[in-house]
Design an enzyme around this catalytic site. Structure first.
Site, short mmCIF file in Angstrom:
data_model
loop_
_atom_site.label_atom_id
_atom_site.label_comp_id
_atom_site.label_asym_id
_atom_site.label_seq_id
_atom_site.Cartn_x
_atom_site.Cartn_y
_atom_site.Cartn_z
N GLU A 23 16.07 -94.10 87.65
CA GLU A 23 17.20 -93.56 86.89
C GLU A 23 16.91 -93.62 85.40
OE1 GLU A 23 19.35 -91.38 88.16
OE2 GLU A 23 20.16 -92.91 89.50
N THR A 25 14.66 -92.10 83.93
CA THR A 25 13.21 -92.08 83.71
C THR A 25 12.69 -90.66 83.53
OG1 THR A 25 12.98 -92.14 86.11
CG2 THR A 25 12.65 -94.21 84.94
N ASP A 26 13.43 -89.66 84.02
CA ASP A 26 12.82 -88.31 84.08
C ASP A 26 12.61 -87.69 82.69
OD1 ASP A 26 15.53 -87.65 83.69
OD2 ASP A 26 15.53 -86.00 85.14
N ALA A 111 30.71 -86.41 90.18
CA ALA A 111 30.47 -87.66 90.89
C ALA A 111 29.03 -88.15 90.72
CB ALA A 111 30.79 -87.50 92.37
N LEU A 113 26.44 -86.36 91.63
CA LEU A 113 25.67 -85.87 92.77
C LEU A 113 25.09 -84.48 92.51
CD1 LEU A 113 28.10 -87.11 95.57
CD2 LEU A 113 26.00 -88.21 94.77
N SER A 114 25.07 -84.11 91.24
CA SER A 114 24.38 -82.89 90.78
C SER A 114 24.94 -81.59 91.31
CB SER A 114 22.89 -82.96 91.14
OG SER A 114 22.27 -83.88 90.32
N SER A 115 26.24 -81.47 91.28
CA SER A 115 26.82 -80.18 91.65
C SER A 115 26.38 -79.11 90.63
CB SER A 115 28.34 -80.26 91.72
OG SER A 115 28.87 -80.73 90.50
N GLU A 148 20.79 -75.37 81.34
CA GLU A 148 21.68 -76.51 81.12
C GLU A 148 21.47 -77.13 79.74
OE1 GLU A 148 22.71 -78.81 84.39
OE2 GLU A 148 23.63 -80.38 83.19
N ASP A 160 17.13 -83.16 88.80
CA ASP A 160 18.17 -82.63 89.69
C ASP A 160 17.85 -81.21 90.15
OD1 ASP A 160 19.30 -85.01 88.98
OD2 ASP A 160 20.74 -84.13 87.58
C1 GLA Z 1 21.29 -86.78 85.19
C2 GLA Z 1 20.24 -85.81 84.67
C3 GLA Z 1 18.87 -86.16 85.24
C4 GLA Z 1 18.54 -87.63 85.06
C5 GLA Z 1 19.69 -88.52 85.50
C6 GLA Z 1 19.48 -89.97 85.15
O1 GLA Z 1 21.46 -86.60 86.56
O2 GLA Z 1 20.56 -84.49 85.00
O3 GLA Z 1 17.90 -85.33 84.65
O4 GLA Z 1 18.17 -87.91 83.74
O5 GLA Z 1 20.92 -88.12 84.93
O6 GLA Z 1 18.43 -90.49 85.88
#
Ligand code: GLA
Length: 373
Positions: A23, A25-26, A111, A113-115, A148, A160
């Site tokens: 988390e 880290t990306d 939430a 969860l990347s909607s 984004e 994501d």
């Molecule tokens: C969000 C971002 C991701 C990532 C996470 C944290 O989901 O969209 O790119 O940085 O937070 O790990």
């Protein structure tokens, strides 16, 4: 209704995700280990002969209409993600006609969860297919991230969008965000299940604090470049280097960097644990990640901490917040046979503490974006 006549209609779906570990880290060129979940955004589309774009969100019960060559501009709502994709098309001279689309999703919004990534991916993939744009895979993923970053204005990393595109069923996706190369790790767990518990706290601070963390990391890299040759990102830091130069950093910088350096190591250890099916170790790594996000990276929330501490008390394998933080959801790893009892305890305890119910659901893995019709 608009789509009663189904001629020329296509339908696509893209999944949300849970990040198992790795988390924040990306955007530091680091390692991540997300998997796609069986919750999706659906994009049902038909071309038009004119230049009109008609978007209908079933979740928001709202319609947006504009001309393909005249976007509305950012409105801080769901359609921004779609406009962002169209904006990126324009930049790349990918030209399309008008279209009508219905958007529906069962990924909880806000939430963690990347909607939003799922909406970007499904839109971009769907349009690319319907209008024969032939966007190469990795380009498509990057295009969505840029939509984004630039149109929506959140400086997210690539995780994501990447997982919503490339995910496979029964697998976690082990991604090196520096090389943009991935491999799959089996998480078809026989006896062990995964619960997602959405605290219901919308991540209001998320984008401003998120962008702030990003900046803190970038500034630390800049500073350390005075001492370490060729340092291009925090990915290049080892625990030893961090120890050596810690006096150059502020207290805050030390905390942030320590999280990132150790989180990358935890991702590698998690991959090893899963490959050995050592679920105890996997669980311990989840807890360790959580407390690092809480204490060092400072992106947790009281509700998230409560759920993870409860998980510890109840003795399940592991749990942690997932996603950017500041609200959102946790992931819990536990034996399947314990799930019913555990859900009862969580409901009761959470209600006692916060006087409302969290949203608990079992998650299964899922494949990445695809066409259904
Ligand atoms: C969000 C971002 C991701 C990532 C996470 C944290 O989901 O969209 O790119 O940085 O937070 O790990």
């Amino acid at each position: 209704s608009r789509f009663e006549d189904t001629r020329g209609v296509s339908c696509f779906k893209a999944p949300g995700r849970v990040n198992l570990i790795g988390e924040h880290t990306d955007y530091n060129d680091g390692l991540v280990l997300p998997f796609a979940i069986n919750r999706h955004i659906y994009f049902i589309i038909r071309k038009r002969k004119d230049k009109t774009v008609l978007l209908h969100s079933l979740n928001f019960n709202e319609v947006r209409e504009f001309k393909i060559n005249k976007l509305l501009g950012r409105e801080n709502k769901w359609s921004d993600y779609i406009q962002g994709i169209l904006w990126e098309f324009k930049k790349r001279k990918l030209s399309i006609s008008g279209f009508e689309a219905i958007i529906y999703g069962d990924i909880p919004i806000g939430a963690g969860l990347s909607s939003s990534a799922a909406l970007e991916i499904v839109t971009c993939y769907g349009l690319s297919a319907v209008f024969n744009l032939h966007i190469p895979e990795l380009e498509l993923v990057k295009l969505c991230q840029q939509a984004e970053n630039e149109f929506v204005g959140s400086k997210c990393g690539i995780m994501d969008q990447y997982v919503s595109f490339f995910a496979k069923k029964d697998k976690a996706l082990f991604l090196d965000t520096r090389l943009l190369k991935h491999r799959f790790v089996d998480i078809a767990l026989r006896e062990v299940g995964m619960l997602v518990i959405d605290t219901g706290v919308k991540r209001s601070l998320a984008s401003s604090e998120y962008n702030k963390r990003r900046r803190e990391c970038e500034e630390t890299v800049k500073l350390l470049r005075n001492y370490i040759d060729n340092l291009s990102s925090l990915r290049d830091l080892t625990p030893e280097l961090l120890e050596k130069y810690r006096s150059k950093l502020t207290q805050l910088q030390r905390k942030r960097v320590k999280h990132v350096v150790e989180e990358n190591i935890r991702v590698e250890n998690m991959v090893a644990a899963l490959e050995k099916q050592d679920m105890k170790m996997a669980g311990r790594l989840l807890f360790a990640s959580h407390f690092s996000l809480k204490n060092l990276y400072e992106v947790s929330s009281p509700e998230l901490d409560f759920l993870v501490e409860l998980a510890q008390k109840e003795g399940i394998l592991g749990a942690r917040m997932t996603g950017a933080g500041f609200g959102g959801a946790t992931i819990h790893l536990l034996f399947k046979r314990d799930i019913p009892e555990y859900c009862k305890v969580v409901k009761k305890e959470f209600f006692n503490r916060f006087a409302r119910n969290p949203n608990i659901f079992k998650v299964r893995t899922s494949q990445g974006v695809c066409q259904i019709i």
